[in-house]
Design an enzyme around this catalytic site. Structure first.
Site, mmCIF file in Angstrom:
data_model
loop_
_atom_site.group_PDB
_atom_site.id
_atom_site.type_symbol
_atom_site.label_atom_id
_atom_site.label_comp_id
_atom_site.label_asym_id
_atom_site.label_seq_id
_atom_site.Cartn_x
_atom_site.Cartn_y
_atom_site.Cartn_z
ATOM 1 N N LYS A 1 2.881 3.354 13.765
ATOM 2 C CA LYS A 1 3.042 3.628 12.331
ATOM 3 C C LYS A 1 1.937 4.584 11.914
ATOM 4 O O LYS A 1 0.810 4.473 12.393
ATOM 5 C CB LYS A 1 2.956 2.342 11.508
ATOM 6 C CG LYS A 1 2.998 2.595 9.993
ATOM 7 C CD LYS A 1 3.255 1.345 9.197
ATOM 8 C CE LYS A 1 2.035 0.517 8.883
ATOM 9 N NZ LYS A 1 0.987 1.198 8.111
ATOM 10 N N ASP B 1 -0.428 0.424 14.259
ATOM 11 C CA ASP B 1 -0.901 1.477 13.355
ATOM 12 C C ASP B 1 -1.759 2.496 14.086
ATOM 13 O O ASP B 1 -2.600 2.123 14.917
ATOM 14 C CB ASP B 1 -1.791 0.859 12.266
ATOM 15 C CG ASP B 1 -1.118 0.798 10.917
ATOM 16 O OD1 ASP B 1 -0.166 1.561 10.674
ATOM 17 O OD2 ASP B 1 -1.558 -0.026 10.097
ATOM 18 N N ASP C 1 -3.783 -1.543 10.671
ATOM 19 C CA ASP C 1 -5.215 -1.218 10.676
ATOM 20 C C ASP C 1 -5.935 -1.986 9.563
ATOM 21 O O ASP C 1 -7.162 -1.896 9.427
ATOM 22 C CB ASP C 1 -5.465 0.297 10.603
ATOM 23 C CG ASP C 1 -4.944 0.928 9.330
ATOM 24 O OD1 ASP C 1 -4.240 0.241 8.564
ATOM 25 O OD2 ASP C 1 -5.226 2.120 9.100
ATOM 26 N N SER C 2 -5.181 -2.799 8.817
ATOM 27 C CA SER C 2 -5.805 -3.761 7.885
ATOM 28 C C SER C 2 -6.754 -4.672 8.654
ATOM 29 O O SER C 2 -7.607 -5.333 8.065
ATOM 30 C CB SER C 2 -4.735 -4.592 7.172
ATOM 31 O OG SER C 2 -3.812 -5.137 8.101
ATOM 32 N N GLU D 1 0.422 6.975 8.308
ATOM 33 C CA GLU D 1 0.490 7.131 6.861
ATOM 34 C C GLU D 1 0.728 8.589 6.451
ATOM 35 O O GLU D 1 0.161 9.501 7.058
ATOM 36 C CB GLU D 1 -0.810 6.624 6.218
ATOM 37 C CG GLU D 1 -0.996 5.136 6.405
ATOM 38 C CD GLU D 1 -2.246 4.582 5.725
ATOM 39 O OE1 GLU D 1 -2.874 5.281 4.909
ATOM 40 O OE2 GLU D 1 -2.582 3.416 6.027
ATOM 41 N N GLU E 1 4.383 1.233 -0.027
ATOM 42 C CA GLU E 1 3.331 0.341 -0.536
ATOM 43 C C GLU E 1 2.964 0.680 -1.977
ATOM 44 O O GLU E 1 2.830 1.856 -2.339
ATOM 45 C CB GLU E 1 2.078 0.453 0.364
ATOM 46 C CG GLU E 1 0.933 -0.411 -0.138
ATOM 47 C CD GLU E 1 -0.159 -0.666 0.886
ATOM 48 O OE1 GLU E 1 -0.014 -0.259 2.067
ATOM 49 O OE2 GLU E 1 -1.166 -1.291 0.503
HETATM 50 O O1 KIV Z 1 -2.459 -2.094 7.873
HETATM 51 C C1 KIV Z 1 -1.557 -2.838 7.494
HETATM 52 O O2 KIV Z 1 -1.582 -4.064 7.684
HETATM 53 C C2 KIV Z 1 -0.423 -2.226 6.804
HETATM 54 C C3 KIV Z 1 0.538 -3.117 6.110
HETATM 55 C C4 KIV Z 1 -0.079 -3.974 5.101
HETATM 56 C C5 KIV Z 1 1.721 -2.388 5.634
HETATM 57 O O3 KIV Z 1 -0.305 -1.043 6.819
#
Ligand code: KIV
Length: 260
Positions: A111, A81, A42-43, A113, A178
């Site tokens: 994924k 994510d 989600d970056s 958090e 992280e």
């Molecule tokens: O959102 C993302 O790209 C991430 C990674 C940097 C681990 O969670």
């Protein structure tokens, strides 16, 4: 053939796991032969959409980019994510949205958090593989008051280890750690049976992940301490645009060969 969850788990302590983010089909295609996992992080809210944090990312955005990455790859395991607000409220909400991600993108795992053990075990119990994410959690950035290294005090280091043990017990197949101190990553990696994937968490982890645009140096101004730039694409792109401008302005582009 694509890597499986079992392949990834078996790699712990044998060979380091190589993980990179990808958000589009062409980048996925470039990375796919070389990496174990493509993470549709989600970056993307920050590096593609120019947001200040990941908090505004939607399920639709993750599904659109997840689809593109699955389409552009055939070998790597694809993990998508779950964005902020789509899983934390209840195991039922998480399952409904995780199913949507997996069904609509064709990705192999999601994924999320935090040490949300009820949610992780509910997804895993319904055949949705989960990669956990502990330590610094960008979706909680407002709670921390910024992107701050975690595990600096004894109490917080203990909490991260407890979180790691809890997500493994809940059924996560791997865990991203992280922004933690090396000693914390070492203890967690030595304690868990599942692989740890570090970002700003030292070489002690079983694998590493970076945001692809950080690695290729797409921007000049943003460079966190944990990033190693392997190329300076901002420079290459700048030079290319400069040459294009000169050619357009001088009438050197398009040439006879480039015209019909
Ligand atoms: O959102 C993302 O790209 C991430 C990674 C940097 C681990 O969670």
């Amino acid at each position: 053939m694509r890597k499986t969850i079992e392949n990834i788990k078996a790699q712990k302590r044998l060979e380091k796991l190589v993980v990179l983010t990808a958000y589009s089909a062409p980048i996925a295609k470039l990375l796919d032969p070389h990496v174990d996992i493509l993470l549709v992080g989600d970056s993307l809210g920050m590096v593609i959409y120019g947001m200040d944090s990941t908090l505004g990312v939607t399920l639709d955005m993750m599904i659109a980019h997840g689809k593109a990455v699955v389409k552009g790859s055939e070998k790597a395991l694809v993990v998508v994510d779950m964005p902020y607000g789509t899983y934390e409220n209840s195991p039922q909400q998480a399952l409904q949205n995780a199913k949507k991600i997996i069904e609509e993108t064709g990705a192999q795992a999601v994924k999320l958090e935090g040490a949300l053990t009820d949610i992780i075990s509910h997804l895993v119990g319904n055949n949705i593989p989960v990669m956990a994410h502990i330590g610094l959690q960008p979706q909680s950035v407002e709670k921390y008051g910024g992107y701050k290294i975690q595990g600096k005090t004894e109490e917080s280091a203990k909490q991260i280890l407890a979180d790691a043990i809890a997500v493994e017990k809940a059924g996560a197949f791997a865990v991203v750690i992280e922004g933690v101190k090396r000693e914390v990553a070492e203890t967690v990696t030595a304690t868990l049976k599942i692989p740890t994937i570090g970002i700003g968490a030292s070489v002690a982890c079983d694998g590493q992940v970076l945001v692809i645009y950080d690695l290729i140096g797409l921007y000049q101004d943003i460079r966190p301490k944990f990033v190693r730039q392997y190329a300076q694409l901002h420079q290459t792109v700048g030079d290319a645009i400069e040459s294009y401008i000169q050619d357009v302005q001088s009438g050197n582009f398009p040439s006879e060969k480039e015209s019909f």
